[in-house]
Design a protein around this motif. Structure first.
Motif, mmCIF file in Angstrom:
data_model
loop_
_atom_site.group_PDB
_atom_site.id
_atom_site.type_symbol
_atom_site.label_atom_id
_atom_site.label_comp_id
_atom_site.label_asym_id
_atom_site.label_seq_id
_atom_site.Cartn_x
_atom_site.Cartn_y
_atom_site.Cartn_z
ATOM 1 N N UNK A 479 13.648 -5.952 3.789
ATOM 2 C CA UNK A 479 12.263 -5.789 4.222
ATOM 3 C C UNK A 479 11.394 -5.647 2.979
ATOM 4 N N UNK A 480 10.101 -5.812 3.169
ATOM 5 C CA UNK A 480 9.181 -5.715 2.046
ATOM 6 C C UNK A 480 8.095 -4.685 2.329
ATOM 7 N N UNK A 481 7.766 -3.919 1.310
ATOM 8 C CA UNK A 481 6.620 -3.015 1.410
ATOM 9 C C UNK A 481 5.363 -3.844 1.206
ATOM 10 N N UNK A 482 4.429 -3.727 2.115
ATOM 11 C CA UNK A 482 3.186 -4.500 2.044
ATOM 12 C C UNK A 482 2.446 -4.169 0.748
ATOM 13 N N UNK A 483 2.069 -5.218 0.005
ATOM 14 C CA UNK A 483 1.353 -5.011 -1.254
ATOM 15 C C UNK A 483 0.023 -4.311 -1.043
ATOM 16 N N UNK A 520 -3.350 10.050 -5.755
ATOM 17 C CA UNK A 520 -3.277 8.589 -5.676
ATOM 18 C C UNK A 520 -3.914 8.034 -4.408
ATOM 19 N N UNK A 521 -4.805 8.798 -3.823
ATOM 20 C CA UNK A 521 -5.526 8.315 -2.635
ATOM 21 C C UNK A 521 -6.290 7.037 -2.999
ATOM 22 N N UNK A 522 -6.149 6.013 -2.177
ATOM 23 C CA UNK A 522 -6.837 4.752 -2.428
ATOM 24 C C UNK A 522 -6.020 3.760 -3.244
ATOM 25 N N UNK A 523 -4.894 4.221 -3.810
ATOM 26 C CA UNK A 523 -4.026 3.323 -4.575
ATOM 27 C C UNK A 523 -2.903 2.805 -3.672
ATOM 28 N N UNK A 524 -2.246 1.755 -4.111
ATOM 29 C CA UNK A 524 -1.168 1.185 -3.295
ATOM 30 C C UNK A 524 0.091 2.026 -3.410
ATOM 31 N N UNK A 525 0.909 1.971 -2.355
ATOM 32 C CA UNK A 525 2.197 2.662 -2.381
ATOM 33 C C UNK A 525 3.065 2.126 -3.512
ATOM 34 N N UNK A 526 3.001 0.813 -3.732
ATOM 35 C CA UNK A 526 3.812 0.197 -4.791
ATOM 36 C C UNK A 526 3.462 0.739 -6.172
ATOM 37 N N UNK A 527 2.207 1.162 -6.354
ATOM 38 C CA UNK A 527 1.777 1.646 -7.673
ATOM 39 C C UNK A 527 2.472 2.950 -8.068
ATOM 40 N N UNK A 528 3.094 3.625 -7.106
ATOM 41 C CA UNK A 528 3.798 4.875 -7.411
ATOM 42 C C UNK A 528 5.128 4.626 -8.115
ATOM 43 N N UNK A 529 5.600 3.373 -8.076
ATOM 44 C CA UNK A 529 6.946 3.091 -8.561
ATOM 45 C C UNK A 529 6.927 2.078 -9.703
ATOM 46 N N UNK A 536 9.013 -5.982 -4.171
ATOM 47 C CA UNK A 536 8.521 -5.227 -3.012
ATOM 48 C C UNK A 536 9.638 -4.949 -2.022
ATOM 49 N N UNK A 537 10.879 -5.334 -2.362
ATOM 50 C CA UNK A 537 12.015 -5.122 -1.466
ATOM 51 C C UNK A 537 12.268 -3.635 -1.249
ATOM 52 N N UNK A 538 12.483 -3.239 0.009
ATOM 53 C CA UNK A 538 12.689 -1.823 0.320
ATOM 54 C C UNK A 538 13.921 -1.265 -0.376
ATOM 55 N N UNK A 539 15.004 -2.074 -0.462
ATOM 56 C CA UNK A 539 16.214 -1.547 -1.100
ATOM 57 C C UNK A 539 15.984 -1.237 -2.570
#
Length: 795
Positions: A479-483, A520-529, A536-539
């Motif tokens: 699965x992919x985390x939405x950008x 990190x309000x307003x930033x993407x979830x991906x930006x945390x990693x 963007x793969x969940x694994x």
């Protein structure tokens, strides 16, 4: 026949079997209440029972043993001193039932040739079939003892002896499936919705039977009688108060209140099946008493039921037990270690980890009991007087009682309390599965308080960076985390009361944990990693999440698609982990294992251990040395390209000045009306030189960049050579499960566990020393890890 009642006065209690008033000690109260149970509920008469009977087993050379209550088949057998039929051992209410504590009763039951043995502390009662060989350690737990009317019914007694825990577990699983079918057929609910209703009813039953302290089962007849009383005497009053609900719903509302702190049900939840279905299910379940939440009969049965219910669409939430067992045993969690599964699904890894550590604690307590008993009895116990033996036995009972408090999850700061409340954590983003995981853990024993419905990539409660010693997980694949998934105000934890509680528990680390979302309000979830810009793969993201959650030196086991190990597109992902963790085992398993759960990807089991502080320093040193060595090999080229760039920069400035001067002369020539052609040619020449110089610089910069990239690639194998260590690789052809989800006969995983234990001990992959309880309380858990390099070895 008049009902036998317990009589107490002035600190004494009446003992009808002795026709005397005795001091009302806790154990004596339990004994007299159980005598009443035997008379009132089982139909035994007082004249076929006796209290505190002693016997000497001279053949075994052992001293006197006693039994709290002895029951013969009839008064004649008792008077003739024939073999007893049932022996009962009683303990005070706060003493948890553990069979090794009842060795005196065991001895008496075997020496007296009794057929059944009972242990009770009033809250919990266990029944055993006494093995014909009269070996106490071979007593087998059964579901019940005969009533007085069945003592001469050989067929009934044989049936009870065959109703072992194993048999009951299979029957309970089948019963749950039958209940599930009742709902699907009567109420036309989906498998998942039907499971939700079964769960509600199970916890209603647990609540009722807890209140009865295990002495009464919630039956169809009990429900109908209570419902009639409710409709006649209670519901009219509720109606006048503006509350009108059927008894079935009233029971569920009471259950929701009982389990409110466990967050098992939503406040708005209601029973969604018709009463006819409810009564049919109660009738199916009435052979099972669910009050003992540590009974593995219902825990394993519930888990098997989950496995059949969640195949197909929800199969990804269920990891086969053989895989769960193997991964847990490989990582070997110890008492005091904090364990997490950030994608816990139905809770399989958390339950296994809880049970695995609980067994370690129980073994340790048993060893302490055996040692203390040996010390108290001494070598001359048989030669002591009856009074001296009684005093020693009382000391042993006190010792057992004190040690048993460590095994009680309800006693704050006991070893089991610490395991249950401070060592097991999990999250799942699916609300049904988070709730199911909690229920599953309650069915197995405890440890559910650290489980949350929450995005596993975000911090919650005690789940945050560098908190865990062990992580076991089967993250979602493919699965992919939405950008465009943005962290919003809705992701913030706003319960101030709970925040205060967590801050008190975890200290300043919790304040930092909250910043993961709050800052990190307003930033993407991906930006945390770090890897969010790579994949963007969940694994992949959960691999990084798990690494971050681990303490330095902590270890993790993950089910991963094999593509993570060999896909060229994920090379940078593998390199990311190579610089932060050691791979301690890779196990390739058959694709068949997860087919029953709906997965089509070839899986591998990957085990890693995050670098210790020393290993981080060692890796950094190896990286620096490798970079220096490889750079030295290309120093002449580097110097050449850097020199070319420097020359180009110098020429750029010179040509700029020349062009400026030429333009000034051109302007003056035009003003003096002189011929400007030569100056214009000069300007054109300078501009061409600028273009050529810019191209030369760009070429040198590209060549330098390419060379540095080449150096970077050449550095990697040098680092690996310097930071060399063994990566054991195993391939199993049979992982204990078939494509249909059934157990296979040639499971190779247990053998691999044994081999790996020897291997990792010899190579000191991590310390397997038992973590002392006082160290756990001080959070002083450390690992000693070897840096010695070895060639890859295939197990």
């Amino acid at each position: 026949m008049a009902k036998l009642e317990v009589q107490e006065k002035n600190g004494t209690i009446f003992c009808p079997l002795k026709n005397a008033w005795l001091i009302a000690k806790p154990e004596e109260k339990v004994r007299q209440r159980y005598i009443c149970t035997l008379v009132n509920d089982y139909g035994y008469s007082l004249d076929q029972m006796a209290q505190e009977i002693k016997v000497t087993n001279s053949q075994r050379g052992q001293g006197k043993a006693r039994a709290d209550i002895v029951i013969w088949k009839n008064k004649s057998d008792k008077d003739a001193k024939k073999a007893a039929f049932i022996v009962v051992e009683c303990k005070a209410e706060n003493v948890k039932i553990h069979v090794e504590d009842f060795y005196q009763g065991f001895n008496y039951a075997s020496w007296a040739h009794a057929e059944f043995f009972v242990t009770t502390n009033e809250k919990e009662t266990k029944f055993f079939n006494v093995d014909p060989a009269y070996l106490p350690q071979k007593l087998e737990e059964v579901v019940a003892i005969p009533t007085a009317k069945d003592v001469d019914n050989a067929k009934k007694i044989e049936q009870l002896k065959n109703q072992t825990k194993t048999f009951t577990r299979e029957e309970f699983t089948k019963t749950l499936q039958s209940c599930h079918n009742i709902i699907r057929n009567n109420d036309k609910l989906s498998p998942e919705a039907a499971f939700d209703e079964i769960s509600k009813l199970l916890f209603m039953k647990i609540r009722y039977e807890r209140q009865q302290k295990g002495t009464k089962v919630f039956t169809k007849e009990e429900y109908i009688a209570q419902a009639e009383n409710y409709e006649k005497n209670i519901r009219p009053g509720l109606k006048s108060a503006g509350i009108d609900q059927p008894y079935m719903q009233n029971l569920f509302n009471t259950t929701k209140v009982e389990f409110k702190d466990d967050h098992l049900f939503e406040e708005s939840d209601e029973i969604k099946i018709r009463e006819n279905s409810f009564i049919q299910i109660l009738e199916k379940l009435q052979n099972f008493n669910l009050s003992d939440t540590q009974d593995d009969v219902k825990g394993i049965a519930f888990e098997q039921f989950l496995g059949t219910t969640f195949r197909g669409e929800l199969g990804q939430f269920f990891t086969p037990r053989t895989i769960v067992d193997f991964m847990t045993e490989i990582l070997d969690p110890q008492e005091g270690e904090v364990i997490c599964d950030p994608t816990c699904g139905s809770g399989g890894f958390l339950i296994k980890a809880f049970e695995y550590v609980r067994e370690k604690i129980e073994r340790d307590i048993k060893e302490q009991k055996d040692k203390l008993r040996e010390d108290l009895e001494g070598a001359d116990f048989n030669s002591k007087s009856e009074q001296e033996q009684a005093e020693i036995s009382e000391k042993i009972d006190d010792m057992q009682s004190a040690l048993n408090t460590e095994l009680d999850t309800s006693i704050e700061n006991s070893r089991m309390y610490q395991l249950s409340h401070n060592c097991i954590y999990g999250t799942d983003a699916n609300p049904r599965m988070a709730r199911t995981s909690k229920m599953n853990m309650i069915m197995h024993g405890d440890g559910h308080g650290g489980v949350h419905h929450h995005d596993g990539l975000l911090n919650v409660n005690g789940i945050f960076e560098e908190r865990f010693d062990v992580i076991l997980t089967n993250p979602p694949f493919g699965q992919n985390v939405d950008k465009n998934q943005i962290i919003s105000e809705a992701d913030k934890f706003t319960d101030e009361e709970m925040k205060k509680k967590y801050k008190e528990k975890y200290g300043t680390a919790y304040d930092e944990a909250l910043k993961q979302v709050d800052d990190h309000i307003g930033k993407t979830l991906l930006s945390l990693y770090d890897l969010g810009s790579t994949s963007t793969l969940t694994e992949v993201l959960f691999m990084e999440r798990c690494l971050r959650l681990l303490k330095k030196g902590g270890r993790m086991g993950m089910v991963l698609p094999e593509g993570v190990l060999n896909n060229k597109n994920l090379q940078s992902v593998r390199e990311y982990f190579e610089g932060r963790a050691k791979i301690i085992l890779i196990c390739s398993i058959p694709q068949d294992v997860f087919i029953a759960a709906g997965a089509t990807v070839k899986p591998s089991l990957v085990f890693m251990r995050r670098f210790t502080v020393d290993e981080e320093a060692e890796y950094a040193r190896c990286k620096t040395e490798a970079l220096a060595e490889v750079t030295a090999l290309h120093q002449a080229e580097l110097d050449s390209f850097e020199n070319a760039i420097a020359i180009a920069d110098s020429l750029t400035d010179s040509l700029k000045d020349d062009l400026k001067d030429a333009h000034a002369r051109l302007k003056q020539a035009k003003k003096d009306k002189k011929n400007t052609s030569s100056i214009e040619v000069e300007i054109a020449t300078i501009k061409q030189e600028q273009v050529d110089n810019k191209a030369n610089k760009k070429k040198a910069e590209k060549e330098l960049k390419d060379l540095k990239k080449k150096i970077s690639e050449e550095v990697k194998p040098v680092i690996k050579k310097k930071f060399d260590y063994d990566i054991p690789i195993a391939k199993v052809d049979d992982a204990g499960i078939t494509t249909t989800g059934a157990a296979s006969e040639g499971n190779q995983l247990p053998q691999l566990v044994d081999e790996y234990l020897t291997y990792r001990t010899q190579n000191n992959l991590w310390s397997d020393k038992h973590l002392a309880y006082e160290y756990y309380q001080n959070n002083d858990c450390k690992y000693c890890c070897s840096l010695d390099g070895k060639e890859v070895r295939n197990l």
